[in-house]
Design a protein around this motif. Structure first.
Motif, PDB file in Angstrom:
ATOM      1  N   TYR A  31      11.303  11.186  17.618  1.00  0.00           N
ATOM      2  CA  TYR A  31      11.351  10.973  16.460  1.00  0.00           C
ATOM      3  C   TYR A  31      10.270  11.533  15.321  1.00  0.00           C
ATOM      4  O   TYR A  31       9.216  11.458  15.696  1.00  0.00           O
ATOM      5  N   TYR A  35       6.689  10.992   5.096  1.00  0.00           N
ATOM      6  CA  TYR A  35       6.431  10.158   4.250  1.00  0.00           C
ATOM      7  C   TYR A  35       5.650  10.677   3.131  1.00  0.00           C
ATOM      8  O   TYR A  35       4.947  11.605   3.029  1.00  0.00           O
ATOM      9  N   LEU A  43       3.297   3.806   1.054  1.00  0.00           N
ATOM     10  CA  LEU A  43       4.012   4.906   1.942  1.00  0.00           C
ATOM     11  C   LEU A  43       5.752   4.892   1.652  1.00  0.00           C
ATOM     12  O   LEU A  43       6.273   3.608   1.906  1.00  0.00           O
ATOM     13  N   SER A  94       7.181   9.411  16.770  1.00  0.00           N
ATOM     14  CA  SER A  94       7.166   8.578  17.534  1.00  0.00           C
ATOM     15  C   SER A  94       8.126   8.954  19.004  1.00  0.00           C
ATOM     16  O   SER A  94       8.994   9.530  18.711  1.00  0.00           O
ATOM     17  N   GLY A  96       9.921   6.525  20.409  1.00  0.00           N
ATOM     18  CA  GLY A  96      10.730   5.709  20.529  1.00  0.00           C
ATOM     19  C   GLY A  96      10.536   4.494  21.577  1.00  0.00           C
ATOM     20  O   GLY A  96       9.382   4.394  22.003  1.00  0.00           O
ATOM     21  N   VAL A  97      11.584   3.453  21.714  1.00  0.00           N
ATOM     22  CA  VAL A  97      11.119   2.368  22.120  1.00  0.00           C
ATOM     23  C   VAL A  97      11.000   2.553  23.816  1.00  0.00           C
ATOM     24  O   VAL A  97      10.183   1.779  24.499  1.00  0.00           O
ATOM     25  N   LEU A  98      11.739   3.568  24.340  1.00  0.00           N
ATOM     26  CA  LEU A  98      11.728   3.585  25.908  1.00  0.00           C
ATOM     27  C   LEU A  98      10.464   4.143  26.557  1.00  0.00           C
ATOM     28  O   LEU A  98      10.642   4.324  27.628  1.00  0.00           O
ATOM     29  N   PRO A 102       2.434   2.944  22.723  1.00  0.00           N
ATOM     30  CA  PRO A 102       2.169   1.696  21.577  1.00  0.00           C
ATOM     31  C   PRO A 102       3.312   1.699  20.557  1.00  0.00           C
ATOM     32  O   PRO A 102       3.880   2.838  20.024  1.00  0.00           O
ATOM     33  N   PRO A 103       3.854   0.555  20.028  1.00  0.00           N
ATOM     34  CA  PRO A 103       4.766   0.437  19.234  1.00  0.00           C
ATOM     35  C   PRO A 103       4.523   0.838  17.677  1.00  0.00           C
ATOM     36  O   PRO A 103       4.533   0.193  16.708  1.00  0.00           O
ATOM     37  N   GLY A 104       4.273   2.014  17.406  1.00  0.00           N
ATOM     38  CA  GLY A 104       4.267   2.520  15.873  1.00  0.00           C
ATOM     39  C   GLY A 104       4.257   4.139  15.876  1.00  0.00           C
ATOM     40  O   GLY A 104       4.643   4.787  16.941  1.00  0.00           O
ATOM     41  N   TYR A 105       3.952   4.611  14.926  1.00  0.00           N
ATOM     42  CA  TYR A 105       4.160   6.108  14.552  1.00  0.00           C
ATOM     43  C   TYR A 105       2.539   6.512  14.437  1.00  0.00           C
ATOM     44  O   TYR A 105       1.642   5.825  14.244  1.00  0.00           O
ATOM     45  N   THR A 106       2.889   7.965  15.144  1.00  0.00           N
ATOM     46  CA  THR A 106       1.152   8.546  14.921  1.00  0.00           C
ATOM     47  C   THR A 106       1.436   9.473  13.736  1.00  0.00           C
ATOM     48  O   THR A 106       2.530  10.348  13.738  1.00  0.00           O
ATOM     49  N   PHE A 107       0.434   9.485  12.887  1.00  0.00           N
ATOM     50  CA  PHE A 107       0.462  10.295  11.602  1.00  0.00           C
ATOM     51  C   PHE A 107      -0.383  11.469  11.847  1.00  0.00           C
ATOM     52  O   PHE A 107      -1.481  11.431  12.258  1.00  0.00           O
ATOM     53  N   GLY A 108      -0.093  12.442  10.919  1.00  0.00           N
ATOM     54  CA  GLY A 108      -0.753  13.795  10.633  1.00  0.00           C
ATOM     55  C   GLY A 108      -1.889  13.480   9.634  1.00  0.00           C
ATOM     56  O   GLY A 108      -1.950  12.423   9.019  1.00  0.00           O
TER      57      GLY A 108
END
Lengths: 116, 114
Positions: A31, A35, A43, A94, A96-98, A102-108
């Motif tokens: 994913y 933004y 955002l 990201s 994804g769930v599987l 960690p449950p988040g996005y990594t940003f540039g």
């Protein structure tokens, strides 16, 4: 280097010109997201992609085009730049769930775009 | 009403103070609750995340979730000038097929004065 990189860091362009912002990630995350961040708005999601060749609109897609021919790249194109598109643009990824990550996005680090 | 509400501040505190940052939300489907920290001219970075109601502590930082009140907080003890940043809350819902969606607050700008 591992991570998510955006280029350029800063860009000044003229109204009406086409400009492309680049995003590259080395994790093979499925994913990816674009933004824009503006004072007072926080955002706002422009476009996102679930996999190569799968993209979908977010909250503010008008005036933007995306493509994703390879998993690691997700360029954002402003077809005809307007002053209202002056903003800071962030790409994120990201797994994804599987993936168990960690449950988040990594940003540039962002691209600061000014349209004059 | 926005799904996630966060006071934008700015918030200015003296060094050593206890800082409380808060978000409220309306969507009961939110599962994970996160705090991101964003330094000036940088991208947001994940600071802490919690799943259930209660407290989670990491050094000087404590994340608190109250699902019954739909309210989350981030506490910073013994605040330092290096804590000066914008703090964004984020909440996650499952979108199906292994994907999820984050909803962000607008962020609170914190300045810790030496």
């Amino acid at each position: 280097d591992a991570g998510i990189t955006q280029s350029p860091r800063y860009k000044i362009t003229e109204t009406g010109r086409q400009v492309t912002l680049m995003c590259h990630q080395t994790w093979s995350h499925s994913y990816m997201f674009w933004y824009r961040q503006d004072l007072g708005h926080g955002l706002r999601l422009i476009y996102y992609s679930a996999a190569a060749d799968i993209t979908d609109k977010g909250e503010v897609p008008d005036g933007y085009v995306v493509s994703r021919s390879k998993t690691e790249n997700f360029p954002l194109t402003l077809e005809s730049a307007t002053r209202s598109q002056t903003s800071v643009y962030f790409c994120a990824s990201s797994g994804g769930v599987l993936t168990g990550a960690p449950p988040g996005y990594t940003f540039g680090s962002g691209t600061r775009l000014t349209v004059v | 009403q926005k799904e996630v509400e966060q006071d934008p501040g700015p918030l200015s505190v003296p060094e050593g103070a206890i800082v409380s940052l808060n978000c409220t939300y309306s969507n009961s489907a939110f599962q994970y609750f996160m705090w991101y920290r964003q330094y000036s001219r940088k991208g947001p970075e994940l600071l802490m995340y919690t799943y259930s109601s209660g407290n989670k502590e990491d050094g000087r930082f404590t994340a608190q979730v109250d699902k019954s009140s739909k309210y989350i907080s981030l506490f910073i003890r013994d605040s330092q000038p290096s804590d000066s940043a914008t703090y964004l809350c984020a909440m996650r819902t499952y979108s199906g097929a292994g994907s999820y969606q984050l909803t962000f607050g607008k962020g609170t700008k914190l300045s810790v004065i030496p």
